[in-house]
Design a protein around this motif. Structure first.
Motif, PDB file in Angstrom:
ATOM      1  N   THR A  50       0.852  -1.188   0.000  1.00 55.55           N
ATOM      2  CA  THR A  50       0.000   0.000   0.000  1.00 55.55           C
ATOM      3  C   THR A  50       0.891   1.241   0.000  1.00 55.55           C
ATOM      4  N   ARG A  51       0.266   2.374  -0.214  1.00 50.87           N
ATOM      5  CA  ARG A  51       1.025   3.617  -0.216  1.00 50.87           C
ATOM      6  C   ARG A  51       1.747   3.836   1.112  1.00 50.87           C
ATOM      7  N   ARG A  52       1.046   3.580   2.210  1.00 52.06           N
ATOM      8  CA  ARG A  52       1.660   3.815   3.522  1.00 52.06           C
ATOM      9  C   ARG A  52       2.822   2.849   3.770  1.00 52.06           C
ATOM     10  N   LYS A  53       2.638   1.565   3.411  1.00 50.07           N
ATOM     11  CA  LYS A  53       3.731   0.610   3.581  1.00 50.07           C
ATOM     12  C   LYS A  53       4.955   1.020   2.757  1.00 50.07           C
ATOM     13  N   LEU A  55       5.789   4.145   1.679  1.00 53.40           N
ATOM     14  CA  LEU A  55       6.410   5.380   2.150  1.00 53.40           C
ATOM     15  C   LEU A  55       7.146   5.195   3.477  1.00 53.40           C
ATOM     16  N   THR A  56       6.741   4.190   4.271  1.00 53.41           N
ATOM     17  CA  THR A  56       7.424   3.938   5.547  1.00 53.41           C
ATOM     18  C   THR A  56       8.440   2.809   5.446  1.00 53.41           C
ATOM     19  N   GLN A  61      13.069   4.981   2.218  1.00 51.54           N
ATOM     20  CA  GLN A  61      13.693   5.889   3.169  1.00 51.54           C
ATOM     21  C   GLN A  61      15.186   6.007   2.894  1.00 51.54           C
ATOM     22  N   GLN A  79       0.190  12.253  -3.711  1.00 50.30           N
ATOM     23  CA  GLN A  79       0.599  10.888  -3.407  1.00 50.30           C
ATOM     24  C   GLN A  79      -0.274   9.838  -4.083  1.00 50.30           C
ATOM     25  N   SER A  80      -1.322  10.259  -4.750  1.00 49.58           N
ATOM     26  CA  SER A  80      -2.094   9.306  -5.549  1.00 49.58           C
ATOM     27  C   SER A  80      -1.258   8.740  -6.685  1.00 49.58           C
ATOM     28  N   ASP A  83      -0.041   5.464  -5.579  1.00 53.58           N
ATOM     29  CA  ASP A  83      -1.070   4.424  -5.766  1.00 53.58           C
ATOM     30  C   ASP A  83      -1.095   3.949  -7.216  1.00 53.58           C
TER      31      ASP A  83
END
Length: 494
Positions: A50-53, A55-56, A61, A79-80, A83
């Protein structure tokens, strides 16, 4: 405009006058940045990314080196776009999606490889599908086991599909291993019969011979430990009956099926209306030494009149259930019964372990994550057997696990004997409310019925004491025989 653009591929545009509009926003991400992000996305677990996974994650990083994503280019502030990049990779690698059709595509793509993980998938007329996943190493190792634990997991796969695991704890490697994963969407007896057909049929193809059951062949698998799921048990019995019809499905279960004592006691604890005496009587049923003792206690529980006891006893008197909880009713070899676990803790720990790699996954993502997890576990086992290097400093031998289990049990007992101040206040408040209720309802209570129920409970306690007394007498006789034997052999007692 020049006609020979091949010789001079440039165009000059001259604008005259003042611009009355702002420059367009930089919405298009440069190709080199987009290409680099796509490479990082493709190196991740793309199925459940997913986007959050993303980016983190550590890879992005490291690539950003402390900067923000929008510092690469202002267009990435939207940030779409991330996706879109993720969905593009998913469509490219898994064009048929991540549900059943995606699993079929992966099965067909890898079916001709030397050791595919998805071994079979089939659809039935009732809408059921069964996907069997295991390597040849796993199935061959399963054929050598004397007992297995089977259990259904409900948290890892999203939707109506559930995951069914075959697990066992192997003392020689001090590890709980998964030997097969089966994904299905129905839990009827017929569904489980199909499931067992696929599982044992796959094992027989891998080992090149008939799979052995101890109660049929005198060797091989002698015990299957599970919870009291009716469909699962009857499906196993129907499968064995279809292969070996000289025994009925129930008779097969009486020879091989053993029920988890943890689930057994947990279901007792769910009925909060039971008195402590009846609950204690239910607890000791699996530990009684004769069939008469078991039946006598069950009849006493049934006749005590407490809520839920009649249905509970009726359920436990079912032949395959009674043989699954009591060794005196089981037709299983007594050595196998005593040497195999009485719980499915290995299966539960396997569920918890693989769930750390992801929960609520799509069907295909769950299969891929399970494949990667099993690969790590089995490679770790191979290294341990080859070089004697364990996967942890912690001692996980059976003795150490038993000691740790006793410590946890003792801690729970101490906690129950020493309630906190808050618990004491709640208990006192409950007692006060109960006293008020009893005083107000005393006139409406049928005293004769209450006395009769109390008498039944007292009779049950009396029978339990007699059983314990008989046990003590047997122990005393055994001690006396041992002392006589020592005297004859000239051995002095310590």
């Amino acid at each position: 405009m020049r006609e020979n653009l091949k010789e001079c591929p440039f165009i000059v545009t001259i604008s005259v006058g003042k611009h009355n509009h702002p420059p367009p926003p930089p919405q298009k991400t440069p190709y080199n940045i987009r290409n680099q992000l796509q490479k990082i996305i493709n190196s991740e677990h793309i199925l459940d990314l997913t986007r959050r996974k993303f980016l983190t994650g550590t890879m992005i990083q490291t690539y950003l080196n402390g900067k923000m994503l929008s510092d690469l280019h202002p267009s990435l502030n939207n940030q779409s776009k991330i996706d879109y990049f993720i969905e593009k990779s998913q469509r490219s690698q898994y064009p048929f999606g991540q549900n059943v059709l995606g699993v079929v595509h992966e099965f067909m793509k890898h079916n001709m490889s030397a050791d595919p993980y998805i071994r079979s998938i089939r659809f039935l007329d009732n809408g059921q599908y069964i996907a069997l996943c295991a390597t040849k190493e796993q199935t061959i190792a399963l054929s050598e086991l004397t007992h297995i634990e089977i259990d259904m997991a409900f948290k890892r796969i999203h939707g109506i599909t559930n995951e069914w695991e075959v697990t066992a704890y192997l003392p020689r490697v001090q590890k709980t291993l998964t030997f097969a994963r089966i994904f299905t969407n129905i839990e009827t007896a017929e569904a489980y019969q199909n499931l067992f057909e696929d599982l044992f049929g796959c094992i027989e193809r891998d080992i090149g011979e008939t799979f052995n059951f101890h109660h049929i062949h005198g060797e091989g698998l002698g015990c299957i430990i599970a919870d009291q799921h009716k469909g699962q048990a009857l499906g196993l019995g129907q499968y064995l009956n279809s292969k070996y019809p000289h025994l009925t499905p129930i008779e097969h279960l009486q020879h091989i099926y053993k029920l988890c004592q943890v689930h057994y006691k947990r279901n007792i604890d769910k009925n909060k209306a039971l008195s402590s005496e009846i609950r204690s009587a239910m607890y000791i049923v699996p530990n009684l030494n004769t069939q008469n003792e078991v039946l006598k206690i069950l009849h006493k529980i049934r006749d005590c009149g407490e809520p839920g006891t009649t249905a509970w006893v009726k359920d436990k008197l079912t032949p395959w259930v009674l043989s699954g909880i009591s060794s005196v009713f089981s037709k299983m070899d007594h050595v196998i019964w005593s040497q195999t676990p009485n719980n499915t803790n290995a299966g539960e720990s396997a569920h918890a372990n693989v769930n750390r790699d992801g929960r609520n996954l799509s069907l295909l993502a769950g299969i891929v994550r399970g494949r990667d997890f099993d690969k790590r576990q089995w490679e770790s086992t191979d290294v341990y057997e080859k070089y004697n290097v364990p996967d942890t400093y912690r001692n996980k031998s059976e003795l150490a696990r038993s000691i740790q289990s006793e410590k946890r049990a003792e801690k729970r007992r101490k906690g129950s004997r020493q309630p906190s101040n808050t618990a004491k206040k709640r208990k006192n408040n409950c007692h006060n409310k109960e006293n008020i209720t009893e005083i107000s309802d005393l006139d409406d209570l049928d005293k004769n019925q209450h006395i009769e129920q109390r008498q039944k409970v007292n009779n049950l306690e009396y029978d339990l004491l007699n059983i314990q007394k008989q046990r003590n007498n047997e122990i005393e006789r055994e001690i006396a025989l041992i002392e006589k034997r020592n005297q004859l052999l000239g051995i002095k007692g310590t």
